[in-house]
Design an enzyme around this catalytic site. Sequence first.
Site, PDB file in Angstrom:
ATOM      1  N   CYS A   1      -4.209  -6.291   8.056  1.00 24.53           N
ATOM      2  CA  CYS A   1      -3.674  -5.668   6.855  1.00 24.53           C
ATOM      3  C   CYS A   1      -2.164  -5.880   6.817  1.00 24.53           C
ATOM      4  O   CYS A   1      -1.459  -5.478   7.741  1.00 24.53           O
ATOM      5  CB  CYS A   1      -4.017  -4.177   6.889  1.00 24.53           C
ATOM      6  SG  CYS A   1      -3.043  -3.192   5.747  1.00 24.53           S
TER       7      CYS A   1
ATOM      8  N   CYS B   1       0.022  -2.690   7.418  1.00 22.18           N
ATOM      9  CA  CYS B   1       0.017  -1.908   8.649  1.00 22.18           C
ATOM     10  C   CYS B   1       1.316  -2.186   9.430  1.00 22.18           C
ATOM     11  O   CYS B   1       1.908  -3.251   9.275  1.00 22.18           O
ATOM     12  CB  CYS B   1      -1.208  -2.259   9.500  1.00 22.18           C
ATOM     13  SG  CYS B   1      -2.632  -1.218   9.123  1.00 22.18           S
TER      14      CYS B   1
ATOM     15  N   HIS C   1      -3.760   3.520   8.120  1.00 20.10           N
ATOM     16  CA  HIS C   1      -4.493   2.555   7.304  1.00 20.10           C
ATOM     17  C   HIS C   1      -5.682   3.161   6.555  1.00 20.10           C
ATOM     18  O   HIS C   1      -5.943   2.835   5.400  1.00 20.10           O
ATOM     19  CB  HIS C   1      -4.987   1.409   8.200  1.00 20.10           C
ATOM     20  CG  HIS C   1      -5.725   0.326   7.472  1.00 20.10           C
ATOM     21  ND1 HIS C   1      -5.076  -0.692   6.832  1.00 20.10           N
ATOM     22  CD2 HIS C   1      -7.053   0.129   7.274  1.00 20.10           C
ATOM     23  CE1 HIS C   1      -5.978  -1.496   6.265  1.00 20.10           C
ATOM     24  NE2 HIS C   1      -7.182  -1.023   6.528  1.00 20.10           N
TER      25      HIS C   1
ATOM     26  N   HIS D   1      -5.053  -0.012   2.296  1.00 19.74           N
ATOM     27  CA  HIS D   1      -4.007   0.789   2.940  1.00 19.74           C
ATOM     28  C   HIS D   1      -3.277   1.601   1.862  1.00 19.74           C
ATOM     29  O   HIS D   1      -2.819   1.037   0.872  1.00 19.74           O
ATOM     30  CB  HIS D   1      -3.022  -0.136   3.665  1.00 19.74           C
ATOM     31  CG  HIS D   1      -2.180   0.578   4.659  1.00 19.74           C
ATOM     32  ND1 HIS D   1      -2.086   0.197   5.966  1.00 19.74           N
ATOM     33  CD2 HIS D   1      -1.407   1.683   4.532  1.00 19.74           C
ATOM     34  CE1 HIS D   1      -1.272   1.037   6.607  1.00 19.74           C
ATOM     35  NE2 HIS D   1      -0.854   1.940   5.741  1.00 19.74           N
TER      36      HIS D   1
ATOM     37  N   HIS E   1      -1.116   2.990  -0.658  1.00 21.67           N
ATOM     38  CA  HIS E   1       0.208   2.655  -1.177  1.00 21.67           C
ATOM     39  C   HIS E   1       0.203   2.740  -2.687  1.00 21.67           C
ATOM     40  O   HIS E   1      -0.859   2.738  -3.311  1.00 21.67           O
ATOM     41  CB  HIS E   1       0.610   1.237  -0.748  1.00 21.67           C
ATOM     42  CG  HIS E   1      -0.185   0.159  -1.436  1.00 21.67           C
ATOM     43  ND1 HIS E   1      -1.501  -0.114  -1.117  1.00 21.67           N
ATOM     44  CD2 HIS E   1       0.142  -0.693  -2.442  1.00 21.67           C
ATOM     45  CE1 HIS E   1      -1.948  -1.108  -1.888  1.00 21.67           C
ATOM     46  NE2 HIS E   1      -0.973  -1.471  -2.708  1.00 21.67           N
TER      47      HIS E   1
ATOM     48  N   GLN F   1       2.959   1.747  -6.280  1.00 16.90           N
ATOM     49  CA  GLN F   1       4.015   0.834  -6.685  1.00 16.90           C
ATOM     50  C   GLN F   1       4.958   1.562  -7.625  1.00 16.90           C
ATOM     51  O   GLN F   1       4.694   2.694  -8.033  1.00 16.90           O
ATOM     52  CB  GLN F   1       3.422  -0.385  -7.399  1.00 16.90           C
ATOM     53  CG  GLN F   1       2.500  -1.212  -6.529  1.00 16.90           C
ATOM     54  CD  GLN F   1       1.995  -2.433  -7.278  1.00 16.90           C
ATOM     55  OE1 GLN F   1       2.772  -3.244  -7.759  1.00 16.90           O
ATOM     56  NE2 GLN F   1       0.677  -2.539  -7.401  1.00 16.90           N
TER      57      GLN F   1
HETATM   58 ZN   LIG Z   1      -3.172  -1.198   6.897  1.00 15.27          ZN
END
Ligand SMILES: [Zn+2]
Lengths: 325, 594
Positions: free
Chosen positions: A44, A47, A100, A151, A153, A155
């Site tokens: 990933c 990570c 993750h 993972h 996240h 924006q």
């Molecule tokens: Zn990750």
Amino acid sequence: MAETSITTGVMTMMELRYNPITDEWIIISSETQKRPVLPKKESCPLCPGVLEMKHDYDLTAFDNRYPSLKLDPPQIQKDDFFENAPSYGKCEVIMFTSDHNSSLSRMPFGQIEKLIYVWEDRTRDLMKYEKIKYIFPFENRGKEVGASQIHPHGQLYAFPFLPKRIQTKIDAIAKYKSKGECAICDVIKHETGENIVYDGESFVALVPYFARFPYEVHIYSRRHISFFTEMTSREKFDLAIALKVVTSKYDSLFDQEFPYMMEIFQGPVNPQMKDFHFHIEFNPPKRDKVNVKWMASVETGTWAFINPLTPSEAAKSLRNASYSI
Amino acid sequence: MKINGHMKAGIGREIVGDFELNFSVSKSRGYLIEIELKNLSDAPKFIKEIKIGEIDSNDKIFMNNFQSWGPCTFVNPYEVSMVLKSSNVPLNFGISPVLWEFKDGIVSDYFVATDHEFAGFLSSNISHPYFKWHDGNLDVKVYIGKTLSSHESVRIEKLWISEFDTIENALQDYALEVLKDHETRSHSPLFGWESWYSYYLDISQETFLKELESANLKYEVFQLDDGYEADIGDWLKTNSKFPDGLEFLARKIKEKGMKAGIWTAPFSVSESSDLFKEHPDYLVKDDEGNPIVAYENWRRKIYAIDLSNDEAIEWLKDLFLTLKSYGYEFFKIDFLFAGMVPGKRKSNLSPVESYTRGMKAIAEAVGDSHILGCGAPLLPSIGYVDSMRIGSDTSFEWNGTDTGAPSAKYSIRNALTRNFMNKWWVNDPDCVMARSQRTELSKNERMINLFVPALLNGQFIESDFLGELTNEDIHLLMSALNFRNGNSTVKFIDRERYVITTKNSKNGDVISFVNLSDSVWKADLSYQIGKKEEEFFISYPLMKSVDKNLEINPRSIEIVLHRGKRYLRRDDEKEDDGRDIHYYWGDDYDGVKI
Ligand SMILES: [Zn+2]
Ligand SMILES: [Zn+2]
């Protein structure tokens, strides 16, 4: 064409183009670059220590490797007829946690509270650029809405113009002045409870009376504020709880990782518009456990939405869904 | 000798029968008393227990039982001795190694506190140290249980005594004093699953694999509990419910990315086992040479391994080396008190010396694997376990007797009163159960069972039917997990009411009010915290703002969350291609002042 380049045999270019038929700006971003090579195909890139983050982290914000907008955009070539502009702005990736396998729905609300401080810091940072007009944090969750990395996240786009739907919201604020001071303030005041998902002290989460998506949820601040930067520490805490409750209820609704688009609406900046009432919209594409409600011709072509689920029914299901903090 | 918190530094000497006691008293926050014991006679002398001195007692004393399951709480000693006299609490070596003392009194092992004085032994390497209350007096004693040759002298356990402002502070100080004389063996607290509180002895290979299949949370360890073995003592031979044996199970667990865990009671031998038949020489005997019954369980008599016997130690090492070679990396070792029953042993080692010898053998055999001690004498186990059970078995029932028998209430009570032991090992408050089915616990009681272990940040091992959990059960469990990783201190309001102050849990700073009693607790929040009460918020499941006057329902926990300002640290760096990257670190809260 300025600064087109031939890297992989494909012409790449970045610019803003104005559509005079709908009065809106479009971002052209065909910049194709070689994807960076990951140490292992399945690793990933988000990570710690893999690609973007060289070492361990708690939360981060970094410039997107493939930005549609940047502070040093390529020069554009003016057209005799069409209006265009450089792709000025910023596209950032915001990492919610180094864990993750987490998600807003699963992480401690304490982590979401930290994320809110990060969103606040990004807002404060980016509003310093005078040409930035709108700062828009968001999260796409699930493959149904095009998320490619699991993972956790989000924006952030910092636009050099007011996007069309933001302008619509601003026009509506002006129009509402004939009725009252602020539409969101009044919606909160007139909420009887049947649309409520979570009734917090500083924030309320509800399926709006006028929901466009079956399980759409809005989070409104009780106080009329426009920016993260105006929130007290207590409000930031309460917003973290509201986000945690809504996202974990989403996951328990159909006992699955519930896909959504989470859009955070602050007021325009440069100049700051204080009439704008801070709010968050969750636009989930699911209509039930298996089926997705697509943005089809009517929705995309006309912006008229057909919602197959009565909002108060959706609110009831979400109210009854269990959650964690 | 009169022992108290304002004695004089210096040396002293006393003759007790054939023995001489030499004391040296020095200041160390309180007073530290070092004791040497000498056999004055010209012949070897067996020494049983010896009285070292006396401390002033009063009507409310803080007492502690020697092993994992036993109570640690405030008692009225008159009441307890009356209860013991009138009830039929079976006296066995699981209750005490010095059972004879209960004829005319009650015992607090290792430490004791009156209303203003704390006395505690700093180790149990040779002797078993304890305080005997009888008729309003508190005798300071040690039980040794070995022969001293003529004129031989031994240094026995150091005693530390101090006057205190609060019992909680005294316990913290005591934990640190104990630590000065010990190396610890400590892993981080684990999150796991084990089979006991769902299946008990009915576990089978089939059900175990079914649970393994349903394990979707990020368990670090998955542990098989009692029920697989052919008999107590015959650990490597499985019964007919486990046709494919132990190595097979360890492989299955590892395939799911978890540490494989296994339960044993390595110092116990059942009367029906092969080991008993083949090796009567491994057992602790009475004066007539008959094996001593350490306790009865599994409807059988259970004997104790003589850990002073080299061959028994080899057998023990071999057992754990074999289990480790099968792939097990987490060892729950239970009923350990059997290792130190008084009795005849092959070598002239005291029961405590024999016990630590056995523990050392296991620790060496398993290397860096995790050892969870259970049913264990506490002080002699420091340095040999990574984690330690500090209370009775929990239960799907709230009540029970406060005697070390299974009880959801008293198990948690000990987790609170013995929280200070987390400096010696990772505390194991016993399993959590998130399930709303197949339990007698109410939702509030379940919340105590889930949230107290999380807040105290010790071991967190779930024992549920994983396939049967409701969505709400899972959310309750996940919320509890989000309150781990903090540093907690526990304040004792009274025997049934506690306040836990937690700094830096995953969900920030919290103050939790734990009401184990059957009545409403009216607590004043502002008295507990030095902060503006509007910065606090009450949590899950109420999610409402708190008034400074809290009402905590019977048998329930209220978790008050801090919503003060948080400070993120930001480091700006560049990616290789020049892009900006900002690192935000949010581990420092402007937290609750503890
Ligand atoms: Zn990750
Ligand atoms: Zn408003």
